[in-house]
Design an enzyme around this catalytic site. Structure first.
Site, PDB file in Angstrom:
ATOM      1  N   TYR A 122       0.827  -1.216   0.000  1.00  0.00           N
ATOM      2  CA  TYR A 122       0.000   0.000   0.000  1.00  0.00           C
ATOM      3  C   TYR A 122       0.862   1.268   0.000  1.00  0.00           C
ATOM      4  CZ  TYR A 122      -3.652  -3.265   1.605  1.00  0.00           C
ATOM      5  OH  TYR A 122      -4.520  -4.321   1.740  1.00  0.00           O
ATOM      6  N   HIS A 177       0.521 -11.636   1.462  1.00  0.00           N
ATOM      7  CA  HIS A 177      -0.547 -10.838   0.839  1.00  0.00           C
ATOM      8  C   HIS A 177      -1.234 -11.577  -0.310  1.00  0.00           C
ATOM      9  CE1 HIS A 177      -1.618  -6.340  -0.061  1.00  0.00           C
ATOM     10  NE2 HIS A 177      -2.660  -7.111  -0.234  1.00  0.00           N
TER      11      HIS A 177
HETATM   12  N1  LIG Z   1      -5.818  -8.420   1.136  1.00  0.00           N
HETATM   13  C1  LIG Z   1      -6.103  -7.786   0.027  1.00  0.00           C
HETATM   14  O1  LIG Z   1      -5.736  -8.211  -1.074  1.00  0.00           O
HETATM   15  C2  LIG Z   1      -6.905  -6.529   0.101  1.00  0.00           C
HETATM   16  C3  LIG Z   1      -7.468  -6.003  -1.079  1.00  0.00           C
HETATM   17  C4  LIG Z   1      -8.190  -4.816  -0.982  1.00  0.00           C
HETATM   18  C5  LIG Z   1      -8.336  -4.178   0.239  1.00  0.00           C
HETATM   19  N2  LIG Z   1      -7.766  -4.705   1.364  1.00  0.00           N
HETATM   20  C6  LIG Z   1      -7.966  -4.067   2.674  1.00  0.00           C
HETATM   21  O2  LIG Z   1      -9.353  -3.764   2.825  1.00  0.00           O
HETATM   22  C7  LIG Z   1      -9.484  -2.414   3.215  1.00  0.00           C
HETATM   23  C8  LIG Z   1     -10.824  -1.867   2.805  1.00  0.00           C
HETATM   24  O3  LIG Z   1     -10.892  -1.761   1.400  1.00  0.00           O
HETATM   25  P1  LIG Z   1     -11.311  -0.408   0.676  1.00  0.00           P
HETATM   26  O4  LIG Z   1     -11.056   0.723   1.614  1.00  0.00           O
HETATM   27  O5  LIG Z   1     -10.670  -0.356  -0.634  1.00  0.00           O
HETATM   28  O6  LIG Z   1     -12.865  -0.635   0.456  1.00  0.00           O
HETATM   29  P2  LIG Z   1     -14.144  -0.525   1.422  1.00  0.00           P
HETATM   30  O7  LIG Z   1     -13.728  -0.446   2.837  1.00  0.00           O
HETATM   31  O8  LIG Z   1     -15.057  -1.605   1.015  1.00  0.00           O
HETATM   32  O9  LIG Z   1     -14.809   0.840   0.949  1.00  0.00           O
HETATM   33  C9  LIG Z   1     -14.119   2.047   1.037  1.00  0.00           C
HETATM   34  C10 LIG Z   1     -14.897   3.066   0.231  1.00  0.00           C
HETATM   35  O10 LIG Z   1     -16.135   3.324   0.896  1.00  0.00           O
HETATM   36  C11 LIG Z   1     -16.248   4.696   1.198  1.00  0.00           C
HETATM   37  N3  LIG Z   1     -16.823   4.802   2.531  1.00  0.00           N
HETATM   38  C12 LIG Z   1     -16.359   4.243   3.675  1.00  0.00           C
HETATM   39  N4  LIG Z   1     -17.183   4.497   4.704  1.00  0.00           N
HETATM   40  C13 LIG Z   1     -18.183   5.262   4.207  1.00  0.00           C
HETATM   41  C14 LIG Z   1     -19.319   5.867   4.785  1.00  0.00           C
HETATM   42  N5  LIG Z   1     -19.607   5.707   6.087  1.00  0.00           N
HETATM   43  N6  LIG Z   1     -20.127   6.617   3.994  1.00  0.00           N
HETATM   44  C15 LIG Z   1     -19.858   6.773   2.679  1.00  0.00           C
HETATM   45  N7  LIG Z   1     -18.784   6.215   2.070  1.00  0.00           N
HETATM   46  C16 LIG Z   1     -17.962   5.466   2.832  1.00  0.00           C
HETATM   47  C17 LIG Z   1     -14.846   5.260   1.133  1.00  0.00           C
HETATM   48  O11 LIG Z   1     -14.892   6.597   0.732  1.00  0.00           O
HETATM   49  P3  LIG Z   1     -14.361   7.799   1.697  1.00  0.00           P
HETATM   50  O12 LIG Z   1     -12.869   7.699   1.702  1.00  0.00           O
HETATM   51  O13 LIG Z   1     -14.899   9.022   1.041  1.00  0.00           O
HETATM   52  O14 LIG Z   1     -14.976   7.552   3.035  1.00  0.00           O
HETATM   53  C18 LIG Z   1     -14.184   4.397   0.085  1.00  0.00           C
HETATM   54  O15 LIG Z   1     -14.489   4.872  -1.197  1.00  0.00           O
HETATM   55  C19 LIG Z   1      -8.281  -1.731   2.569  1.00  0.00           C
HETATM   56  O16 LIG Z   1      -8.020  -0.469   3.138  1.00  0.00           O
HETATM   57  C20 LIG Z   1      -7.210  -2.745   2.839  1.00  0.00           C
HETATM   58  O17 LIG Z   1      -6.737  -2.597   4.149  1.00  0.00           O
HETATM   59  C21 LIG Z   1      -7.061  -5.877   1.302  1.00  0.00           C
END
Ligand SMILES: NC(=O)c1ccc[n+]([C@@H]2O[C@H](COP(=O)([O-])OP(=O)(O)OC[C@H]3O[C@@H](n4cnc5c(N)ncnc54)[C@H](OP(=O)(O)O)[C@@H]3O)[C@@H](O)[C@H]2O)c1
Length: 414
Positions: A122, A177
């Site tokens: 990241y 990962h």
């Molecule tokens: N192991 C892997 O391969 C892998 C792959 C992908 C992700 N990850 C992990 O999973 C975590 C979460 O993934 P992600 O952040 O991409 O997706 P997510 O948590 O599913 O969604 C994040 C999105 O939702 C929005 N959001 C969050 N809370 C909100 C709310 N209360 N109201 C309106 N919009 C909201 C955010 O926008 P705003 O910023 O505007 O709030 C952002 O666009 C990553 O940070 C990472 O740590 C791991």
């Protein structure tokens, strides 16, 4: 009498007791077979209220987030902050990315989050490390995760770099990962993780995305001396991943952690079922989705760059979804069709990590705080002038996101 019942219900909700009692997927209901619990110390599964066995760590339940005791006896907060910001991942944006993540981490920790999900890949571990330092929350009260990727044969260097960038001397959870590369390199990485686990520099071991390469999963399970405690997979209401959850949780007693818990904000807010349930509880769709994860016994790590969203997402321990609501959400599962990514990992490397710099300019006792905007509880913004002593006092109780570098610090208090 009514009041006493309400108080008891509130206590149960905030401690996660009611949530666990209602879920069908919590570790406590799974048979603990196929696993050697003697690696650190035997312990029952399920949510617990105390910290883990290693003296250095002091993990407790904060803001109603339940702890789960992993199959090695270590306790982990079963809700966290995802720190990846994909929109800022181009090589030219490292400074902006790390500055943003530093603010996210400070905001989250000061809102009661105690679990941070990071990864070498990241490119933001430096911002996370500074955020932890400036949050005012002691390192040992935080569950810190990172992930090794790229050249898995070079895992020892990857792990040392992880500690350096995060400015810590141990990591609570280290994942592989991606199951990409030769099986021999994947196992070599696992051996490094096992060594560091035994040395006390890692508290739990995890596999991420191994649901997409079963030969790698089987190879690890057959050859690992220390079996994984956690598996991270994509999982949200539109892709509920029933088979993968059953494999990991039922057969191998692993906690399932969910990436993209909010489906990366792609469309679920328009789902009529989720909207109806959200309206019934006077909560947002995002809160309902995360509450669903909690009641399923899963560990979601929602990401957000927005302080209000960060606060909103953890504010899910004062209500419960009914059995009928849980069933309605289970019914919107689209299976594999609902997944965002479904990569076929193979015998290839997942890209090489290029180290980066982050020009961190914050001073722990700022003297040039020019103003503070407060927007607590939706009230109009207010400007405050604070000296460094007042700021330190506020850091203990409120979210602060700093923006801007140089002599003048703009401080936004939420
Ligand atoms: N192991 C892997 O391969 C892998 C792959 C992908 C992700 N990850 C992990 O999973 C975590 C979460 O993934 P992600 O952040 O991409 O997706 P997510 O948590 O599913 O969604 C994040 C999105 O939702 C929005 N959001 C969050 N809370 C909100 C709310 N209360 N109201 C309106 N919009 C909201 C955010 O926008 P705003 O910023 O505007 O709030 C952002 O666009 C990553 O940070 C990472 O740590 C791991």
């Amino acid at each position: 009498m009514k009041k006493i019942v309400a108080i008891i219900a509130t206590i149960m909700l905030s401690s996660g007791v009611m949530a666990q009692g209602q879920n069908n997927g919590g570790n406590s209901s799974f048979p603990l077979n196929n696993f050697d619990h003697s690696v650190t110390q035997p312990a029952p599964g399920g949510d617990v209220s105390d910290g883990g066995p290693q003296a250095v760590s002091n993990i407790t339940s904060v803001s109603g987030v339940p702890l789960v005791r992993l199959n090695n006896g270590v306790a982990m907060p079963r809700f966290g902050l995802g720190t990846q910001v994909q929109s800022m991942e181009s090589p030219g944006q490292r400074q902006q990315l790390n500055e943003t993540v530093r603010g996210m981490v400070i905001s989250a920790l000061q809102s009661g989050y105690r679990h941070l999900d990071d990864a070498i890949f990241y490119y933001n571990e430096r911002g996370t490390g500074w955020g932890i330092k400036e949050s005012g929350i002691p390192r040992e009260q935080i569950w810190l995760t990172s992930k090794i990727s790229g050249n898995l044969a070079d895992a020892q260097n990857a792990f040392e770099g992880m500690l350096r960038r995060l400015q810590v001397d141990y990591i609570d959870l280290v994942y592989i990962h991606h199951p990409a590369g030769t099986l021999q390199d994947i196992l070599a990485c696992w051996r490094v993780m096992e060594r560091e686990y035994k040395a006390g520099r890692i508290r739990a071991l995890g596999i991420s995305n191994f649901d997409n390469r079963m030969e790698a999963f089987n190879y690890i399970m057959q050859n690992a001396e220390i079996k994984p405690q956690i598996a991270q997979i994509e999982c949200h209401p539109l892709a509920q991943r029933i088979e993968a959850r059953q494999l990991y949780a039922n057969n191998y007693d692993m906690q399932v952690e969910c990436w993209y818990p909010l489906n990366h904000n792609s469309g679920d807010v328009n789902n009529a079922t989720l909207q109806r349930i959200a309206n019934a509880h006077n909560k947002s769709v995002y809160q309902v989705i995360l509450r669903w994860h909690m009641q399923e016994g899963l560990c979601p790590v929602p990401g957000s760059t927005n302080v209000a969203h960060i606060r909103e997402n953890i504010n899910i321990f004062d209500f419960a979804l009914s059995d009928a609501e849980m069933a309605a959400i289970r019914a919107i599962n689209r299976g594999n069709a609902g997944r965002s990514f479904n990569l076929a990992y193979g015998n290839w490397t997942f890209g090489n990590f290029q180290d980066y710099t982050y020009n961190h300019t914050f001073t722990p006792t700022p003297t040039a705080i020019e103003g503070v905007r407060s927007n607590v509880d939706g009230q109009d913004d207010k400007i405050y002038s604070l000296d460094s002593k007042q700021l330190t006092a506020m850091q203990k109780g409120l979210n602060i996101v700093r923006s801007g570098n140089g002599a003048t610090k703009k401080v936004l208090v939420k």
